[in-house]
Design an enzyme around this catalytic site. Structure first.
Site, PDB file in Angstrom:
ATOM      1  N   LYS A   1       0.874  -1.367   0.020  1.00 54.12           N
ATOM      2  CA  LYS A   1       0.269   0.099   0.095  1.00 54.12           C
ATOM      3  C   LYS A   1       1.016   1.240   0.026  1.00 54.12           C
ATOM      4  O   LYS A   1       0.337   2.330  -0.451  1.00 54.12           O
ATOM      5  CB  LYS A   1      -0.809   0.243   1.094  1.00 54.12           C
TER       6      LYS A   1
ATOM      7  N   THR B   1      -3.064   6.398   4.965  1.00 53.69           N
ATOM      8  CA  THR B   1      -1.841   6.773   4.286  1.00 53.69           C
ATOM      9  C   THR B   1      -2.144   8.043   3.293  1.00 53.69           C
ATOM     10  O   THR B   1      -1.455   9.049   3.261  1.00 53.69           O
ATOM     11  CB  THR B   1      -1.129   5.841   3.931  1.00 53.69           C
TER      12      THR B   1
END
Lengths: 329, 329
Positions: A187, A244
């Protein structure tokens, strides 16, 4: 429990604070004597977790033997790049009964191993992993957070769940170690791409499409590597990716934003105090994808932008104008 | 193609601009003569899409018969609440060959029907659906956007894909009409919860966990209703939810933010020009969940907050302190 945490960065320190709050006996180990001295004197991790006091119950040391002696749960929170060298120092120091837990995210460049595989190779013991949307800055401030802990052995996963869980930290168990670890590592690549989208001042539509298609890309590779597809749509990959991509704390994201300004990766990284794991993960992801014969269009395009062979605007254009496709191939 | 769009809100207008840009012959229909007159005079949709000029090639009318006459693609972009009454006026007006496409998101309160089911009941014809992270404001400004179009018939899906696709609008085909529609409707409920999390000044960790667990909750219900689980992790549910939760444009989100201030839903809605579909969807979702015997912990808690039986802070506490669980039951 008697718990040792290897790594005095933001995440290691936040975990120490969380676990000490749950009445465990916590030791935090750091590699650099000068910094450990500072931590002990100021009881503040000024560089990685500014403004959050470290309770006096937490022992902080640079002596690894002393740090891990007698511990029941060993939490590995060092950056993936240094993980092998730190773990290799543990030989003969930990008991058979110690539960090993990796909270590091990344893929070792040379071996393409996940962090738990590196730990297993160095110690001969399996490692559980903990992952999820959990910015250290927020965990340390008791912001409600939910993560997963994955272990090949459900009893171990439950023991870790029970050690961590409290009112502001919810832990779900998982048995798909491969999926949880790959999602957490990969990710970071999509997070860099998301920073690029931000830097180019594209919109929320673009960013959301990137995230949805990014998770799909990760899951395609993950399934080939033995993970369950579903895992990538849980807290460890999707959930973590969302934090994030939208948080001001994101390091990988900020690499992307700087790339959009036309700066080189080398220049960007050299100016950062913290580690942006995603940059090294790009090459590892592409190497794994090549081995498994999976196409990762977003990761591939990001690599081309970084290497300078495609301009950032051209990259968006190329991704948008690929041939029409079904959503799920 | 000859295309008619029913509904001159932000989404209908943005689609008209997009489709006219693809060289189709577009007619936009609005229900209110005064507003249609304003649109025609100013060539601006000041209330729902401020600042974006409407190309003169787009015909705008309030005469529904004239609007749909001879159209090959009929796009239904009216709020779910008014959809049935608008569609009921189409009887005898559209040809057997006209492709019907719903871009409305919601569940009819009385029947618990999805919008395509309402269209089918009123016209006797199946309807395709288009959904995804696509804020009208951004689509109208040519921000790169990716969506899905779902149809029981792949050929129809491909025809719609081909009509919409251009450099800044990418369309993926899907055959899971049920999943695409449910995801688009139910994500509005989680968007309200996300606004609440924002309003309470909780963190990115909390919001990301909410989104990941929210999609899971939606998919549990969706699978019982005949959808593919995977669909919910694509552009139409997950992707759309992400935009909704992070965009300043989000209406449902802003309902949540106001709820966090202690205002009542009635009061909040009465002050809004646009429709926040999510509020009505909460009751529909819970009714469907009851019928299918699925638990929706987040939706249920939101209902309790709205009804005043649980305080917002208490709701977060109750969700965080449920018994320990595996990630995927």
């Amino acid at each position: 429990l008697i718990i040792s945490i290897l790594g005095d960065g933001g995440w290691g320190t936040a975990q120490a604070i969380l676990l000490a709050g749950n009445q465990h006996q916590v030791t935090l180990w750091g590699a650099f004597p000068d910094y450990v001295k500072e931590l002990n004197q100021k009881r503040l991790n000024g560089k990685f977790l500014p403004g959050v006091p470290i309770p006096k119950e937490i022992r902080i040391t640079t002596d690894i033997k002393q740090a891990v002696s007698g511990c029941e749960l060993l939490v590995v929170a060092v950056p993936s790049k240094f993980l092998r060298s730190v773990i290799s120092r543990l030989k003969g120091l930990i008991s058979e009964k110690t539960i090993l837990l990796s909270v590091a995210k990344g893929i070792e460049s040379r071996t393409l191993f996940r962090m738990s595989q590196v730990i297993q190779e160095e110690t001969g013991r399996p490692s559980s992993v903990l992952s999820g949307p959990s910015h250290a800055e927020e965990v340390a401030r008791h912001v409600p957070t939910a993560v997963v802990v994955a272990s090949e052995d459900l009893k171990t996963a439950r023991a870790i769940q029970s050690a961590y869980m409290c009112e502001n930290f919810r832990v779900y168990t998982q048995m798909d170690v491969v999926g949880v670890e790959l999602g957490g590592a990969l990710k970071n690549v999509i997070a860099i791409a998301s920073g690029l989208v931000d830097g180019l001042k594209l919109g929320d539509n673009t960013k959301s499409a990137l995230i949805a298609r990014g998770v799909m890309e990760i899951s395609r590779l993950g399934v080939e590597l033995g993970a369950d597809k579903e895992t990538f749509y849980g807290l460890s990959c999707l959930g973590d990716l969302i934090t994030t991509c939208f948080s001001p704390h994101g390091r990988n994201q900020s690499v992307g934003r700087e790339l959009a300004k036309g700066r080189s990766v080398k220049e960007i990284i050299s100016g950062m105090e913290m580690v942006a794991e995603g940059v090294e993960t790009i090459a590892s992801a592409l190497a794994l994808a090549k081995r498994e014969r999976v196409d990762l269009p977003i990761t591939r395009m990001l690599q081309e932008v970084i290497s300078g062979s495609v301009d950032v605007h051209e990259a968006v254009h190329l991704l948008m104008t690929r041939p029409p496709k079904p959503e799920f191939a």
